[in-house]
Scaffold this motif. Structure first.
Motif, short mmCIF file in Angstrom:
data_model
loop_
_atom_site.label_atom_id
_atom_site.label_comp_id
_atom_site.label_asym_id
_atom_site.label_seq_id
_atom_site.Cartn_x
_atom_site.Cartn_y
_atom_site.Cartn_z
N HIS A 56 0.87 -1.19 0.00
CA HIS A 56 0.00 0.00 0.00
C HIS A 56 0.90 1.23 0.00
O HIS A 56 1.64 1.46 0.96
CB HIS A 56 -0.90 0.00 1.23
N ASP A 91 -11.55 -7.39 5.10
CA ASP A 91 -11.84 -6.76 3.82
C ASP A 91 -10.65 -5.89 3.41
O ASP A 91 -10.19 -5.05 4.19
CB ASP A 91 -13.10 -5.90 3.97
N PRO A 92 -10.12 -6.08 2.21
CA PRO A 92 -8.95 -5.30 1.77
C PRO A 92 -9.18 -3.78 1.84
O PRO A 92 -8.25 -3.03 2.14
CB PRO A 92 -8.74 -5.74 0.33
N ARG A 93 -10.42 -3.34 1.61
CA ARG A 93 -10.70 -1.89 1.71
C ARG A 93 -10.56 -1.41 3.14
O ARG A 93 -10.05 -0.32 3.40
CB ARG A 93 -12.09 -1.57 1.16
N ALA A 94 -10.99 -2.23 4.10
CA ALA A 94 -10.86 -1.85 5.51
C ALA A 94 -9.39 -1.79 5.91
O ALA A 94 -8.98 -0.88 6.64
CB ALA A 94 -11.61 -2.85 6.39
N ARG A 96 -6.85 -1.12 3.83
CA ARG A 96 -6.29 0.09 3.20
C ARG A 96 -6.68 1.34 3.97
O ARG A 96 -5.86 2.24 4.17
CB ARG A 96 -6.76 0.20 1.75
N ASP A 97 -7.95 1.43 4.40
CA ASP A 97 -8.41 2.61 5.14
C ASP A 97 -7.64 2.76 6.45
O ASP A 97 -7.22 3.86 6.80
CB ASP A 97 -9.91 2.52 5.43
N ARG A 100 -4.09 3.93 5.74
CA ARG A 100 -4.06 5.36 5.39
C ARG A 100 -4.02 6.22 6.65
O ARG A 100 -3.33 7.23 6.69
CB ARG A 100 -5.27 5.74 4.56
#
Length: 106
Positions: A56, A91-94, A96-97, A100
């Motif tokens: 990431h 979840d990959p989005r979680a 990444r968030d 960040r």
């Protein structure tokens, strides 16, 4: 680059407690086994942080052997900073968030 010390952001302590509790909940001595494998992974990161892939932006990930968890870290001048120890089944989005929010400013 080789042999660089490793530091941990404060939230990593919470991540480790979660992982230890998770493994202790279903495996006798699970927390201790997890910590041994975690320390092995940190030793590999100290030895050569660049051997791990970027996952990431500029954060790299070391998979903790025989667990569901990965160590996310940034290579900085003179130090490697661990920003998270996360369950990679999330979840990959979680993921990444969260990364960040925790990543060191560049």
């Amino acid at each position: 680059m080789k042999n660089q010390r490793v530091e941990f952001l404060e939230p990593v302590e919470h991540d480790l407690n979660y992982a230890r509790d998770f493994y202790d909940s279903w495996l006798t001595g699970g927390a201790d086994k997890f910590l041994v494998r975690f320390r092995e992974a940190v030793t590999w990161i100290e030895w050569n942080p660049e051997q791990f892939p970027i996952k990431h932006r500029f954060l790299r990930r070391a998979i903790i052997r025989r667990t569901y968890f990965g160590i996310y870290f940034a290579i900085e001048p003179g130090v490697t900073t661990v920003v998270a120890v996360l369950d990679m089944r999330n979840d990959p989005r979680a993921i990444r968030d969260l990364l960040r929010l925790r990543q060191p400013k560049r």
